[in-house]
Write an enzyme that holds these catalytic residues in place. Sequence first.
Site, PDB file in Angstrom:
ATOM      1  N   CYS A 190      35.984 -14.634  -2.830  1.00  0.00           N
ATOM      2  CA  CYS A 190      37.413 -14.873  -3.030  1.00  0.00           C
ATOM      3  C   CYS A 190      37.689 -16.395  -2.514  1.00  0.00           C
ATOM      4  O   CYS A 190      38.792 -17.068  -2.809  1.00  0.00           O
ATOM      5  CB  CYS A 190      38.471 -13.889  -2.765  1.00  0.00           C
ATOM      6  SG  CYS A 190      38.422 -13.948  -1.041  1.00  0.00           S
ATOM      7  N   CYS A 216      37.084  -7.958   1.189  1.00  0.00           N
ATOM      8  CA  CYS A 216      37.792  -8.849   2.209  1.00  0.00           C
ATOM      9  C   CYS A 216      37.655  -8.292   3.537  1.00  0.00           C
ATOM     10  O   CYS A 216      37.855  -8.772   4.509  1.00  0.00           O
ATOM     11  CB  CYS A 216      39.323  -8.371   1.944  1.00  0.00           C
ATOM     12  SG  CYS A 216      39.806  -8.363   0.087  1.00  0.00           S
TER      13      CYS A 216
HETATM   14 FE1  FES Z   1      40.120 -12.881  -0.160  1.00  0.00          FE
HETATM   15 FE2  FES Z   1      40.956 -10.480   0.274  1.00  0.00          FE
HETATM   16  S1  FES Z   1      41.073 -11.335  -1.548  1.00  0.00           S
HETATM   17  S2  FES Z   1      39.919 -11.889   1.555  1.00  0.00           S
END
Ligand code: FES
Length: 123
Positions: free
Chosen positions: A33, A102
Site C-alpha cells: 500500500c 498491514c
Molecule cells: Fe497500508 Fe494498512 S493499508 S498499512
Amino acid sequence: MYNEKVMKVFADPKNVGEVENYDAIGTVGNATCGDIMQITLKIDNDVITDAKFKTFGCAAAIATSSTATEMIKGKTLDDALKITNKQVVEELEGLPPQKLHCSVLAEEAIKAAIEDYRKKQGA
Ligand code: FES
C-alpha cells in the site's frame, strides 16, 4: 470490518511517538500500500526497555504496531526477532484478510531497528 479488540487498540494505541535518545531506529515501507512505519527502541544490555512507533498507515497498521511494541518490551533482541506478524494478529484476535499485509509493517520495522542497533554495535 475490524473486530472489537482491534478497534479498541486503534482508538487508544500505546507507544505512539519516538523514544527519547533512542538506541535504534527502523523505518520500512509497505510494498502493498506504500504506507510507512518507523520504530524506535531503547536497548539496555540487549533487552528492549522501551519501544515507540510512528506510522503513516491505516487502522490495522496502528493496532498491530501498538500491540507489537507492547509485546517486545522487556524482551531480549533475539526473542523480539522471533515475534511474527501472525502472533501479533493472533493477539488482536484476527484481522480482515485484506488487512493482513498491514501487520507486516511492525514486524519488519522491529527487525530493521534491531539490525540498525547491531550494525552500530559492530556485531
Ligand atoms: Fe497500508 Fe494498512 S493499508 S498499512
